[in-house]
Scaffold this motif. Sequence first.
Motif, mmCIF file in Angstrom:
data_model
loop_
_atom_site.group_PDB
_atom_site.id
_atom_site.type_symbol
_atom_site.label_atom_id
_atom_site.label_comp_id
_atom_site.label_asym_id
_atom_site.label_seq_id
_atom_site.Cartn_x
_atom_site.Cartn_y
_atom_site.Cartn_z
ATOM 1 N N GLY B 18 0.703 -1.257 0.077
ATOM 2 C CA GLY B 18 0.070 -0.011 -0.076
ATOM 3 C C GLY B 18 0.797 1.247 0.014
ATOM 4 N N TYR B 19 2.051 1.314 0.853
ATOM 5 C CA TYR B 19 2.664 2.277 1.021
ATOM 6 C C TYR B 19 3.617 2.411 -0.416
ATOM 7 C CZ TYR B 19 6.234 5.474 2.767
ATOM 8 O OH TYR B 19 6.885 6.462 3.348
ATOM 9 N N VAL B 22 1.246 4.135 -3.109
ATOM 10 C CA VAL B 22 0.695 5.321 -3.005
ATOM 11 C C VAL B 22 1.939 6.376 -3.111
ATOM 12 C CG1 VAL B 22 0.736 5.504 -0.581
ATOM 13 C CG2 VAL B 22 -1.066 6.987 -1.796
ATOM 14 N N LEU B 23 3.033 5.861 -2.681
ATOM 15 C CA LEU B 23 4.129 6.576 -2.815
ATOM 16 C C LEU B 23 4.605 6.985 -4.236
ATOM 17 C CD1 LEU B 23 5.872 8.414 -0.968
ATOM 18 C CD2 LEU B 23 7.368 6.453 -0.674
ATOM 19 N N ASN B 25 2.690 6.538 -6.897
ATOM 20 C CA ASN B 25 2.124 7.501 -7.555
ATOM 21 C C ASN B 25 2.294 8.965 -7.305
ATOM 22 O OD1 ASN B 25 0.455 5.481 -8.629
ATOM 23 N ND2 ASN B 25 -1.299 5.495 -6.767
ATOM 24 N N ARG B 26 2.588 9.275 -6.047
ATOM 25 C CA ARG B 26 2.643 10.696 -5.725
ATOM 26 C C ARG B 26 4.110 11.040 -6.144
ATOM 27 N NH1 ARG B 26 1.698 12.814 0.122
ATOM 28 N NH2 ARG B 26 1.203 14.638 -1.056
ATOM 29 N N LYS B 29 3.843 11.641 -9.992
ATOM 30 C CA LYS B 29 3.217 13.119 -10.139
ATOM 31 C C LYS B 29 4.020 14.118 -10.391
ATOM 32 C CE LYS B 29 -1.313 15.323 -9.060
ATOM 33 N NZ LYS B 29 -1.510 15.208 -10.515
ATOM 34 N N ARG B 30 5.358 13.995 -9.326
ATOM 35 C CA ARG B 30 6.304 15.036 -9.276
ATOM 36 C C ARG B 30 7.555 14.725 -10.334
ATOM 37 N NH1 ARG B 30 3.187 14.493 -5.281
ATOM 38 N NH2 ARG B 30 2.574 16.382 -3.902
ATOM 39 N N PRO B 109 5.700 7.575 9.583
ATOM 40 C CA PRO B 109 5.613 8.309 8.294
ATOM 41 C C PRO B 109 6.242 9.677 7.986
ATOM 42 C CG PRO B 109 3.693 8.581 9.900
ATOM 43 C CD PRO B 109 4.784 7.928 10.537
ATOM 44 N N CYS B 110 6.659 9.848 7.036
ATOM 45 C CA CYS B 110 7.185 11.361 6.586
ATOM 46 C C CYS B 110 6.613 12.242 5.765
ATOM 47 C CB CYS B 110 8.627 11.255 6.362
ATOM 48 S SG CYS B 110 8.732 10.346 4.341
ATOM 49 N N GLU B 111 6.983 13.403 5.712
ATOM 50 C CA GLU B 111 6.242 14.614 4.767
ATOM 51 C C GLU B 111 6.725 14.349 3.597
ATOM 52 O OE1 GLU B 111 4.238 17.472 5.560
ATOM 53 O OE2 GLU B 111 3.650 16.571 7.532
ATOM 54 N N LEU B 112 5.963 14.381 2.630
ATOM 55 C CA LEU B 112 6.277 14.240 1.289
ATOM 56 C C LEU B 112 7.514 15.239 0.930
ATOM 57 C CD1 LEU B 112 5.970 12.384 -1.195
ATOM 58 C CD2 LEU B 112 4.483 14.155 -2.218
#
Lengths: 566, 131
Positions: B18-19, B22-23, B25-26, B29-30, B109-112
């Motif tokens: 899951g991690y 999603v990571l 994907n994010r 996107k960058r 968890p860390c800030e993107l």
Amino acid sequence: MSFKNENKGDGLINQSYYQSVRRNMIMIVMFISFMPIILISGIVLYHFDRAYHDKVYAYLGELVEKQKQNIDVFLNEKLNKIQFIVRAFSYEQLCNESFLQNILSMLHQSQMSVFVDLGVVDDSGVQVAYAGPYKLLQANYHDADWFKKAIESPYYISDVFLGLRGQPHFIITVRQENFGKYWILRATIDFVTFNNLVENVSIGKTGFAYILNRKFEFQTKPRFDISPLDSPYKSLIDTTTQQIDIDPVFYKDKNNIYVFAYLKNGDWFLVYQQKNSDAFVDLYRAQLIAALIAILGASFAFIIALWVSRRVVSRIARVDQEKEVMNLQIIESGKLASLGELAAGIAHEINNPVAIMVEEAGWISDLLSEEEFKESENLSEFKRALNQINTQGKRCKEITHKLLSFARKTDNREDNMQINELIIDVVGLSEQRSKYEAVSIETHLQENLPLITASMSELQQVFLNLINNAFDAMEKKGGKISISTHQEQDKLVIQLKDNGPGIPHANLVRIFDPFFTTKPVGKGTGLGLSICYGIIQKMKGSIEVQSSVGEGTAFIIKLPIAKENE
Amino acid sequence: MSNPDERIQLLLVDDEQGYVNVLANRLSKRNIIVTKAFNGAQGIQALRKTDFDIALLDLKMEDMDGIEVLKIFKKMYPEMEVIMLTGHGSETAAKEGISHGAFDYLTKPCELDELLEKIYQAYEKRKQTKV
């Protein structure tokens, strides 16, 4: 920090246990030190007693034997002289008074002044001639005891008697025949000279000698006034014996020792008498010294036993107490450690799902920023909700981080560490309670403090204990706890101060004692501060308490700086 | 930073699917090219095919220990910079990773933004070795 002391009676049980340990120790020490003393002194004293008695008996026996010989020689010599006179001169010559006087003078000249007088007595008992200081010519001895015996035997030595002159004396007689008729030459022996012969035998203060006849009458004058008829040895004396070559006989009763020897064919016996206390003075002195040494030794052993047992037992008690505290400390650390492991597991399990949640929220907000959603009427509400997810995610992370940092510090290994970080952690852990109890915790931490070497979990325990104690002291009335750190030469000083009710002076001195508590039964174990004390001591630091009633309490901990700082 | 001509090739290795999804994907996107690997073995396989600029590597995976994977990565392709991710609070393990050549570490968890910051920093370092 809550384990109950279920053995409130332990103190009493231990007290009697230590007392019995002490009693046993004293008894063992006394037994071990007494047995050799008693055995050795018993054996030595017994043998010494025997040897000394033998020595005294031998000495006195020899003395009496010698004295007996002296007296026998004395009497025989006198008898020989008289026999010589009787044989050398005729009855007629001796009946001549001036002749008899001459013989007496000659005897006196040849140092025989022991002869007081001489007399010739015919067979009818009449003294027909006399030379001497008394007027005894024609004296009739027919009825005298001595005369009866003298006329029947060739010679005779009488007992001491008063006679016609009224003075104690005894006589030596020799019988001779003249024309079928017996006559007797009679010589009186000076009693004083004879008496001196016996009286001179004296040893020590109480030893003296005397002569008795078969009727237990004194034949000499004893130095002390005694009654021979009451003598305890009376039954031992054989009053019928004719033998004289019998060894001296010994008799010892409670008070005296007696030695006797037969004289004059058993007619007389010489008695030597001395008090035991005098005769055995050296023995008694040795016994007294031995007794004194034994008593002194015993008292010394007793005092040593008391002292040693007290020291040993107090040490045992202290070690027991330390062990108990240490056990509880281990249990406590164990609890913290297992709690730590649990916390680490939970934190890890939570962190991953939270990370996914936060990232998914982030992904949604990424997507929301795309053109197609910009027109959506609920966009701002979406964003708010996503923000909230993010914020709560962060909160979860903080919680798990606290748990993890606690878990990390639950091992007892010593490490170099920064005290301020630890204090911040502990304060963080106490935050919930401080909010609930309306207590504010302030920290004044000096920056760039050197590292210290310590076990994280133990120090954590110390500060948690102190903070929790402060909370307990303020009893939910609210207040302030301030924690400060600073460096003082080679020590770090941590002060933890509260403005609670303070501690009365009487309790202050006992505050670090194990099992000392002012909390209600079941609430406090009385071990918290004692464990803190133990931990700080182990780190070679110190912990002090200052308190005044109504103002508050301050604990001051000083810890040595780690060597690696240098 | 995110120049279309020089897109960052990133390998994401974590057993939390899951991690990873999603990571990925994010990050995609960058403008980052993300290759997903759901365990250590997959990560190693992916590295055989592509020269990645950067790897994001979880410290604790079911099949292999992150540190072991790091050591293999560094042997296979030392120029690739590795950022360690840890869900466990154990910073000692993360620090151990740095001693084995990891660029840095982050706790989950860390800030993107924080993660991107680390990625760009690592990429700057990576670019130097590329030249």
